[in-house]
Design a protein around this motif. Sequence first.
Motif, PDB file in Angstrom:
ATOM      1  N   UNK A 195      17.772  14.944  51.162  1.00 20.51           N
ATOM      2  CA  UNK A 195      18.545  13.988  50.370  1.00 20.51           C
ATOM      3  C   UNK A 195      17.751  12.775  49.888  1.00 20.51           C
ATOM      4  N   UNK A 196      16.727  12.377  50.596  1.00 16.15           N
ATOM      5  CA  UNK A 196      16.010  11.152  50.239  1.00 16.15           C
ATOM      6  C   UNK A 196      15.388  11.256  48.845  1.00 16.15           C
ATOM      7  N   UNK A 197      15.709  10.291  47.989  1.00 17.20           N
ATOM      8  CA  UNK A 197      15.084  10.209  46.672  1.00 17.20           C
ATOM      9  C   UNK A 197      15.601  11.185  45.644  1.00 17.20           C
ATOM     10  N   UNK A 198      16.723  11.852  45.896  1.00 19.83           N
ATOM     11  CA  UNK A 198      17.245  12.795  44.915  1.00 19.83           C
ATOM     12  C   UNK A 198      17.882  12.083  43.722  1.00 19.83           C
ATOM     13  N   UNK A 204      20.208  18.742  36.067  1.00 19.82           N
ATOM     14  CA  UNK A 204      20.196  20.187  36.313  1.00 19.82           C
ATOM     15  C   UNK A 204      18.743  20.640  36.341  1.00 19.82           C
ATOM     16  N   UNK A 205      18.307  21.176  37.471  1.00 24.05           N
ATOM     17  CA  UNK A 205      16.898  21.540  37.617  1.00 24.05           C
ATOM     18  C   UNK A 205      16.453  22.589  36.607  1.00 24.05           C
ATOM     19  N   UNK A 206      17.398  23.326  36.008  1.00 30.07           N
ATOM     20  CA  UNK A 206      17.047  24.341  35.017  1.00 30.07           C
ATOM     21  C   UNK A 206      16.793  23.747  33.635  1.00 30.07           C
ATOM     22  N   UNK A 207      17.196  22.497  33.421  1.00 25.22           N
ATOM     23  CA  UNK A 207      17.097  21.879  32.106  1.00 25.22           C
ATOM     24  C   UNK A 207      15.777  21.128  31.928  1.00 25.22           C
ATOM     25  N   UNK A 208      15.723  20.285  30.906  1.00 23.82           N
ATOM     26  CA  UNK A 208      14.491  19.606  30.522  1.00 23.82           C
ATOM     27  C   UNK A 208      13.841  18.896  31.699  1.00 23.82           C
ATOM     28  N   UNK A 209      12.516  19.005  31.761  1.00 23.97           N
ATOM     29  CA  UNK A 209      11.748  18.328  32.801  1.00 23.97           C
ATOM     30  C   UNK A 209      10.428  17.842  32.207  1.00 23.97           C
ATOM     31  N   UNK A 213      13.343  15.394  41.933  1.00 25.12           N
ATOM     32  CA  UNK A 213      12.759  14.104  42.305  1.00 25.12           C
ATOM     33  C   UNK A 213      11.669  13.647  41.336  1.00 25.12           C
ATOM     34  N   UNK A 214      10.813  14.577  40.920  1.00 24.53           N
ATOM     35  CA  UNK A 214       9.567  14.189  40.268  1.00 24.53           C
ATOM     36  C   UNK A 214       9.472  14.506  38.790  1.00 24.53           C
ATOM     37  N   UNK A 215      10.350  15.364  38.280  1.00 28.60           N
ATOM     38  CA  UNK A 215      10.244  15.742  36.868  1.00 28.60           C
ATOM     39  C   UNK A 215      11.511  15.439  36.068  1.00 28.60           C
ATOM     40  N   UNK A 216      12.516  14.930  36.738  1.00 29.88           N
ATOM     41  CA  UNK A 216      13.768  14.605  36.062  1.00 29.88           C
ATOM     42  C   UNK A 216      14.284  13.255  36.578  1.00 29.88           C
ATOM     43  N   UNK A 242      25.657  20.582  36.347  1.00 30.38           N
ATOM     44  CA  UNK A 242      24.391  20.556  37.075  1.00 30.38           C
ATOM     45  C   UNK A 242      24.325  21.688  38.092  1.00 30.38           C
ATOM     46  N   UNK A 243      23.424  22.628  37.848  1.00 32.79           N
ATOM     47  CA  UNK A 243      23.194  23.695  38.832  1.00 32.79           C
ATOM     48  C   UNK A 243      22.613  23.144  40.122  1.00 32.79           C
ATOM     49  N   UNK A 244      21.928  22.020  40.038  1.00 33.38           N
ATOM     50  CA  UNK A 244      21.357  21.402  41.235  1.00 33.38           C
ATOM     51  C   UNK A 244      22.441  21.100  42.261  1.00 33.38           C
ATOM     52  N   UNK A 245      23.583  20.592  41.784  1.00 36.65           N
ATOM     53  CA  UNK A 245      24.677  20.267  42.693  1.00 36.65           C
ATOM     54  C   UNK A 245      25.165  21.471  43.471  1.00 36.65           C
ATOM     55  N   UNK A 246      25.226  22.628  42.817  1.00 33.26           N
ATOM     56  CA  UNK A 246      25.721  23.822  43.512  1.00 33.26           C
ATOM     57  C   UNK A 246      24.662  24.426  44.425  1.00 33.26           C
TER      58      UNK A 246
END
Length: 378
Positions: free
Chosen positions: A108-111, A137-142, A170-173, A192-196
Amino acid sequence: MLSILQQQSSNRVTDEVDAGLTRLVQKLSAKRGLHHVSLAVSSADGQRHWAGASGPEDTTEPQVRPEAPFFIASITKRFIVTLVLQAHERGELDLDAPISTYLPASVTTGLHVRRGVDRTAQITVRHLASHTSGLPDFLERRRGEPSLYRQIRAGQDIAWTFDDVLDITRNQQRPHFDPQDLNAPRQRARYSDTGYQLLLRILEAVTGRTFPDLLADRITGPLGLTGTWHPAAQPADPALPAPLPLHIRRRRVEVDKVIASADDLFSTTRDLLAFERALVAGEPFADPNTRHLLTERRNRLSNAPVLRYGLGTMFFKVNRLMSPLPKPVTLVGHSGSTGTWLFTCPELDLHLAGTVDQTVAKGLPFRIMAACLRIWAS
């Protein structure tokens, strides 16, 4: 030339509806931008049902059949949120608890760092399920690399891990907005797919079980869904045909790594309709009224403004021009990025499921469903 196979149960639709749906499936599979289509519709009480599939003839591929399983993509979110609500009923998790209650600091830290402040501790389970956390969403633009979505849509077979999801986030979005006040009448929401992905890890943490095991023990087993399974497991029905492959227009693509990484399921239109019927009735829950949590919120998605979102539930308004009735009607359920759909039309008491198995499908599922509604209402 096209082939079509219709799977008709004893609960037949009218000849007019049968002919209309047959023409629709044939017309769709004849489009230059599609390889095949499989769809099914069912009255809410299950008394009338139609399923059909169509694909090209004279190929070395197996014939497209309506009972064939397929990769359901983000329809899986309907299954995930069902498990979340079951866990909430069992006291295994609290929808309004911060996600840091269930996940370690290493996750969770830094998300969610916005304006120099880490707001991850404000994110609750309910934020994730309703896409109101503000997480990207980790699948989207980074930054620095093409999006995973773009690579997948181009047919590239890529793999990722949960650690990759965290690293990209954390590092690209960066977050789109602060975690929302869920007591307000309306909240900002962004899909956001990240949430799921985080919800899955919370489920596994609080139950001590893997997602495939939870799915089998709490949903597919009790509901008799023998044609629904996680890619890391096997279907309960060994006689199922091979899953329908994905395509870019009419070119087949092999994306086994994507499928293994996505944590999304395989299923059939038959199973999906049975699941939707059970979910609408509240059958997966100890208290059937728990189902109302799915639809108590309806926030517009900023990255898909034609859709509103509840908990694992999309709402799409079929406007008056496309509606089978003199007024707009609603579709409630979920679609997937590969051209899959599972929805209910409350005004017609109708369930709809299907797929076109394309890496890029855009709004086609909603146009197909609107056509099905008009045929059914005729």
